[in-house]
Scaffold this motif. Structure first.
Motif, PDB file in Angstrom:
ATOM      1  N   SER A 127     -34.750  14.552  -4.797  1.00 25.56           N
ATOM      2  CA  SER A 127     -33.925  13.358  -4.715  1.00 25.56           C
ATOM      3  C   SER A 127     -33.215  13.380  -3.365  1.00 25.56           C
ATOM      4  CB  SER A 127     -32.925  13.301  -5.871  1.00 25.56           C
ATOM      5  OG  SER A 127     -32.289  12.045  -5.929  1.00 25.56           O
ATOM      6  N   VAL A 128     -32.235  12.511  -3.175  1.00 26.09           N
ATOM      7  CA  VAL A 128     -31.524  12.408  -1.893  1.00 26.09           C
ATOM      8  C   VAL A 128     -30.029  12.361  -2.160  1.00 26.09           C
ATOM      9  CG1 VAL A 128     -31.168  11.047   0.197  1.00 26.09           C
ATOM     10  CG2 VAL A 128     -33.436  11.170  -0.825  1.00 26.09           C
ATOM     11  N   ALA A 129     -29.271  13.148  -1.394  1.00 29.08           N
ATOM     12  CA  ALA A 129     -27.811  13.118  -1.448  1.00 29.08           C
ATOM     13  C   ALA A 129     -27.299  12.374  -0.222  1.00 29.08           C
ATOM     14  CB  ALA A 129     -27.240  14.528  -1.481  1.00 29.08           C
ATOM     15  N   LEU A 130     -26.377  11.458  -0.433  1.00 26.86           N
ATOM     16  CA  LEU A 130     -25.789  10.692   0.661  1.00 26.86           C
ATOM     17  C   LEU A 130     -24.408  11.228   0.986  1.00 26.86           C
ATOM     18  CD1 LEU A 130     -26.613   6.931   0.007  1.00 26.86           C
ATOM     19  CD2 LEU A 130     -27.522   8.395   1.794  1.00 26.86           C
ATOM     20  N   VAL A 131     -24.201  11.532   2.264  1.00 25.03           N
ATOM     21  CA  VAL A 131     -22.877  11.874   2.771  1.00 25.03           C
ATOM     22  C   VAL A 131     -22.554  10.821   3.825  1.00 25.03           C
ATOM     23  CG1 VAL A 131     -21.443  13.620   3.876  1.00 25.03           C
ATOM     24  CG2 VAL A 131     -23.305  14.323   2.359  1.00 25.03           C
ATOM     25  N   GLY A 132     -21.780   9.829   3.407  1.00 26.40           N
ATOM     26  CA  GLY A 132     -21.609   8.666   4.256  1.00 26.40           C
ATOM     27  C   GLY A 132     -22.890   7.862   4.259  1.00 26.40           C
ATOM     28  N   LEU A 133     -23.441   7.616   5.443  1.00 26.93           N
ATOM     29  CA  LEU A 133     -24.738   6.953   5.558  1.00 26.93           C
ATOM     30  C   LEU A 133     -25.850   7.935   5.852  1.00 26.93           C
ATOM     31  CD1 LEU A 133     -23.927   3.703   7.575  1.00 26.93           C
ATOM     32  CD2 LEU A 133     -24.163   3.994   5.117  1.00 26.93           C
ATOM     33  N   GLU A 134     -25.532   9.214   5.953  1.00 25.63           N
ATOM     34  CA  GLU A 134     -26.529  10.236   6.240  1.00 25.63           C
ATOM     35  C   GLU A 134     -27.039  10.836   4.931  1.00 25.63           C
ATOM     36  OE1 GLU A 134     -24.947  13.114   8.877  1.00 25.63           O
ATOM     37  OE2 GLU A 134     -24.487  11.672  10.472  1.00 25.63           O
ATOM     38  N   GLY A 135     -28.340  10.818   4.766  1.00 19.81           N
ATOM     39  CA  GLY A 135     -28.938  11.362   3.558  1.00 19.81           C
ATOM     40  C   GLY A 135     -29.586  12.709   3.819  1.00 19.81           C
ATOM     41  N   LYS A 136     -29.560  13.566   2.809  1.00 21.25           N
ATOM     42  CA  LYS A 136     -30.203  14.878   2.888  1.00 21.25           C
ATOM     43  C   LYS A 136     -31.039  15.085   1.634  1.00 21.25           C
ATOM     44  CE  LYS A 136     -26.721  17.044   5.852  1.00 21.25           C
ATOM     45  NZ  LYS A 136     -25.831  18.216   6.052  1.00 21.25           N
ATOM     46  N   LEU A 137     -32.215  15.632   1.842  1.00 23.67           N
ATOM     47  CA  LEU A 137     -33.121  15.867   0.732  1.00 23.67           C
ATOM     48  C   LEU A 137     -32.546  16.944  -0.187  1.00 23.67           C
ATOM     49  CD1 LEU A 137     -35.805  14.421   0.296  1.00 23.67           C
ATOM     50  CD2 LEU A 137     -36.969  16.481   1.094  1.00 23.67           C
ATOM     51  N   VAL A 138     -32.591  16.678  -1.490  1.00 26.13           N
ATOM     52  CA  VAL A 138     -32.080  17.607  -2.497  1.00 26.13           C
ATOM     53  C   VAL A 138     -33.232  18.032  -3.395  1.00 26.13           C
ATOM     54  CG1 VAL A 138     -30.569  17.856  -4.504  1.00 26.13           C
ATOM     55  CG2 VAL A 138     -29.747  16.673  -2.476  1.00 26.13           C
ATOM     56  N   GLU A 139     -33.406  19.328  -3.524  1.00 19.76           N
ATOM     57  CA  GLU A 139     -34.422  19.864  -4.428  1.00 19.76           C
ATOM     58  C   GLU A 139     -33.779  20.156  -5.787  1.00 19.76           C
ATOM     59  OE1 GLU A 139     -37.600  23.620  -4.767  1.00 19.76           O
ATOM     60  OE2 GLU A 139     -36.243  23.428  -3.052  1.00 19.76           O
ATOM     61  N   ASN A 167     -24.540  24.191  -1.268  1.00 24.01           N
ATOM     62  CA  ASN A 167     -23.205  23.958  -0.695  1.00 24.01           C
ATOM     63  C   ASN A 167     -22.971  22.496  -0.325  1.00 24.01           C
ATOM     64  OD1 ASN A 167     -25.016  23.829   1.410  1.00 24.01           O
ATOM     65  ND2 ASN A 167     -23.757  24.981   2.854  1.00 24.01           N
ATOM     66  N   LEU A 168     -23.897  21.609  -0.683  1.00 26.75           N
ATOM     67  CA  LEU A 168     -23.775  20.190  -0.370  1.00 26.75           C
ATOM     68  C   LEU A 168     -23.234  19.454  -1.596  1.00 26.75           C
ATOM     69  CD1 LEU A 168     -24.420  17.860   1.671  1.00 26.75           C
ATOM     70  CD2 LEU A 168     -26.611  17.629   0.479  1.00 26.75           C
ATOM     71  N   PRO A 169     -22.102  18.753  -1.492  1.00 28.54           N
ATOM     72  CA  PRO A 169     -21.578  18.026  -2.654  1.00 28.54           C
ATOM     73  C   PRO A 169     -22.574  16.985  -3.146  1.00 28.54           C
ATOM     74  CG  PRO A 169     -19.928  18.171  -0.915  1.00 28.54           C
ATOM     75  CD  PRO A 169     -21.210  18.637  -0.312  1.00 28.54           C
ATOM     76  N   LYS A 170     -22.747  16.917  -4.468  1.00 28.19           N
ATOM     77  CA  LYS A 170     -23.653  15.941  -5.090  1.00 28.19           C
ATOM     78  C   LYS A 170     -22.795  14.961  -5.889  1.00 28.19           C
ATOM     79  CE  LYS A 170     -26.801  19.103  -3.977  1.00 28.19           C
ATOM     80  NZ  LYS A 170     -25.951  20.309  -3.906  1.00 28.19           N
ATOM     81  N   LEU A 171     -22.880  13.688  -5.531  1.00 27.17           N
ATOM     82  CA  LEU A 171     -22.032  12.676  -6.149  1.00 27.17           C
ATOM     83  C   LEU A 171     -22.883  11.613  -6.821  1.00 27.17           C
ATOM     84  CD1 LEU A 171     -19.617  12.105  -3.109  1.00 27.17           C
ATOM     85  CD2 LEU A 171     -19.390  13.786  -4.921  1.00 27.17           C
ATOM     86  N   GLY A 172     -22.386  11.085  -7.915  1.00 23.51           N
ATOM     87  CA  GLY A 172     -23.004   9.935  -8.531  1.00 23.51           C
ATOM     88  C   GLY A 172     -24.080  10.264  -9.543  1.00 23.51           C
ATOM     89  N   SER A 173     -24.723   9.203 -10.030  1.00 18.48           N
ATOM     90  CA  SER A 173     -25.709   9.322 -11.104  1.00 18.48           C
ATOM     91  C   SER A 173     -27.130   9.091 -10.635  1.00 18.48           C
ATOM     92  CB  SER A 173     -25.368   8.313 -12.214  1.00 18.48           C
ATOM     93  OG  SER A 173     -25.313   6.997 -11.670  1.00 18.48           O
ATOM     94  N   GLY A 174     -27.356   9.022  -9.331  1.00 14.86           N
ATOM     95  CA  GLY A 174     -28.686   8.733  -8.822  1.00 14.86           C
ATOM     96  C   GLY A 174     -29.678   9.856  -8.972  1.00 14.86           C
ATOM     97  N   TYR A 175     -29.238  11.024  -9.439  1.00 12.87           N
ATOM     98  CA  TYR A 175     -30.147  12.165  -9.620  1.00 12.87           C
ATOM     99  C   TYR A 175     -30.756  12.205 -11.020  1.00 12.87           C
ATOM    100  CZ  TYR A 175     -27.352  13.679  -5.610  1.00 12.87           C
ATOM    101  OH  TYR A 175     -26.706  13.736  -4.410  1.00 12.87           O
ATOM    102  N   ASP A 176     -30.356  11.294 -11.913  1.00 12.95           N
ATOM    103  CA  ASP A 176     -30.796  11.357 -13.306  1.00 12.95           C
ATOM    104  C   ASP A 176     -32.307  11.399 -13.438  1.00 12.95           C
ATOM    105  OD1 ASP A 176     -28.130  11.200 -13.828  1.00 12.95           O
ATOM    106  OD2 ASP A 176     -28.220   9.377 -15.039  1.00 12.95           O
ATOM    107  N   LEU A 177     -32.986  10.500 -12.755  1.00 19.91           N
ATOM    108  CA  LEU A 177     -34.441  10.418 -12.878  1.00 19.91           C
ATOM    109  C   LEU A 177     -35.105  11.700 -12.393  1.00 19.91           C
ATOM    110  CD1 LEU A 177     -36.862   8.695 -13.647  1.00 19.91           C
ATOM    111  CD2 LEU A 177     -36.836   7.721 -11.335  1.00 19.91           C
ATOM    112  N   GLY A 178     -34.630  12.256 -11.266  1.00 21.32           N
ATOM    113  CA  GLY A 178     -35.195  13.508 -10.775  1.00 21.32           C
ATOM    114  C   GLY A 178     -34.942  14.667 -11.721  1.00 21.32           C
TER     115      GLY A 178
END
Length: 503
Positions: A8-20, A73-84
């Motif tokens: 999935s993808v984690a957003l920090v501001g407008l910058e996204g980072k791939l999350v496994e 160490n990357l904060p994960k916010l929100g519910s967008g990871y549910d499907l993954g």
């Protein structure tokens, strides 16, 4: 059992980072443990995912389940990871094959009955995924049109979790985006509706041509708000890169159209004077959300009754006006949001604001206290200041037939084309973006042209920043006059815009 993996993808501001997302079954009593800095909303995902899996015709594993989200160490916010998370669990239990998961990101919130709900930030998330080398993405079906804005990425839309499971098993095909639908641009307000006020109309044209900030002062009902609302109609449409920038900000804010999400018209944002500083600049708990100044990126931020906003909120704009971005630091991380907007302020000359200045009942101290809410450092960053006159039948008659937006817009676009051609090697598009050192060195004007400006600096009537802004205005006036470079008259007119008192 093997470890199930999804991305999935984690957003920090407008910058996204791939999350496994990893799911491991076994090794203890039944239960669910989630690691990897999830926030409170994400911790609740285990309950949502459990119900969604059961209501999608799948069996929830009875073993101990450990979920890991990495980078840890990357904060994960929100519910967008549910499907993954749901797919990783099913892959770990051997319910779905993992062949299509490699190189695929999954975004979406799950309802208890297995529906895939839309989330915010799909566009910047997929842009980050594409830059990380991802080839496919599965998003909520309602977000498919937004996801299709990302070139070079194969996107699929899912309405339910069972559809994703069947797709992973090769039993069905997920929805694909249709041909883009070109929506009609909204009809802009016509400048011909504003009667009189030739000086203010000219200042608005100069502001549009050069991207300059503008302050209008005058009694109520003379057309300040009408003029400000007609500024976006004078501006050119956003380019492809600018459209993606603006659309990404509005995607994080959750304010995109489901049918035509790409924003092509410069946005116009007009907050009420009771707005909080966090809502204006950006803020909130955890990772700060974008504020109204970021929503006005590449557009217009209009502050009506500017003196009522208060000094603290107004002064919070100063850095953004200079740098075109806002940096917000919180305990859980710092974010940068774009905020390159045109500031337009409108204010009354005094608290009582009578139609005629001669009827003012305010004392000099009250007027001075009222106008002091617009601090000197803020006004120094405002390029154009214009005083609007009270409307009379005589002034409306003298003004003649007002020019419509289309006529003025042609002059504005021609001036902007001249400026863009001049600054093309440096990458700037408007005169307001050009740094002062460039204007003083590479594009220095003859001493005879800037003599009046030099005398104002010697007398202390102008700051160094103000002198740079005068030069930018002079170049804009030259572009409107189709001149190769500013003449002494252009510099004098620019200085008059700077020296003219707002009250």
């Amino acid at each position: 059992m093997p470890i199930g993996r999804a991305w999935s993808v984690a957003l920090v501001g407008l910058e996204g980072k791939l999350v496994e997302i990893e799911a491991d079954l076994g090794g203890g009593l039944p239960g669910v443990k989630m690691v990897g800095l999830p926030d409170a909303g994400l911790r609740e995902a285990k309950d949502r995912v459990r119900s969604a899996i059961r209501n999608s015709g799948q069996q929830w594993p009875e073993d101990k389940l450990t979920l890991g989200l990495f980078p840890a160490n990357l904060p994960k916010l929100g519910s967008g990871y549910d499907l993954g998370i749901a797919v990783a669990i099913l892959a770990s239990a051997g319910k779905v094959p993992a062949t299509r998961l490699l190189g695929t990101v999954l975004l979406g919130e799950l309802a208890l009955d297995g529906r895939v709900r839309e989330i915010r930030g799909v566009l910047p998330g997929l842009l980050a995924a594409r830059n990380a080398g991802v080839k496919r993405a599965v998003v909520p079906s309602h977000s498919l049109v937004e996801a299709a804005l990302v070139d070079g990425l194969e996107v699929f839309g899912a309405a339910r979790l069972r559809d994703v499971v069947a797709w992973l098993e090769g039993e069905n095909a997920l929805a694909r985006p249709g041909p883009p639908v070109e929506g009609e641009p909204p009809e802009s307000l016509d400048l011909a509706d504003v009667v009189g006020q030739p000086e203010a109309r000219w200042a608005l044209e100069v502001a549009a041509a050069g991207g300059h900030h503008l302050l209008m002062s005058g009694p109520p009902g003379v057309g300040k708000t009408m003029l400000a609302k007609r500024l976006p109609g004078l501006l050119p449409l956003l380019g492809p890169e600018e459209s993606l920038e603006v659309t990404a900000v509005h995607s994080v804010h959750g304010a995109l159209s489901s049918t035509d999400p790409l924003i092509k018209v410069p946005p116009f944002v007009a907050p009420h004077h009771s707005v909080s500083e966090a809502a204006l600049v950006g803020g909130g708990a955890g990772i700060a959300a974008p504020g109204l100044i970021s929503q006005a990126h590449r557009g217009v931020l209009f502050l009506d009754e500017a003196a009522e906003f208060g000094a603290q909120r107004l002064d919070s704009l100063r850095t953004a006006l200079e740098e075109g971005e806002v940096r917000i630091a919180r305990a859980r991380g710092s974010v940068n949001y774009p905020a390159r907007f045109q500031l337009v302020m409108a204010t009354n000359p005094c608290p009582c604001a009578p139609p005629r200045e001669s009827d003012c009942s305010c004392s000099p101290t009250e007027r001075r206290r009222y106008l002091s809410r617009l601090s000197g450092p803020l006004l120094d960053r405002v390029d154009l200041r214009v005083r609007l006159r009270p409307m009379t039948a005589m002034s409306a008659h003298e003004a003649g037939e007002p020019e419509p937006t289309e006529v003025v817009r042609k002059r504005v676009l021609a001036a902007r084309d001249r400026a863009a051609a001049r600054w093309s090697e440096q990458g700037w598009k408007t005169n307001a973006e050009v740094p002062g050192p460039t204007l003083r060195r590479e594009f220095a004007l003859p001493h005879a042209t800037t003599a009046l400006l030099d005398r104002s600096l010697e007398r202390g009537a102008l700051t160094a920043r103000g002198a740079d802004r005068c030069l930018r205005i002079a170049w804009t006036l030259a572009d409107l006059a189709e001149a190769d470079e500013p003449a002494p008259d252009h510099v004098a007119a620019a200085l008059e815009f700077r020296d003219r008192r707002a009250a």
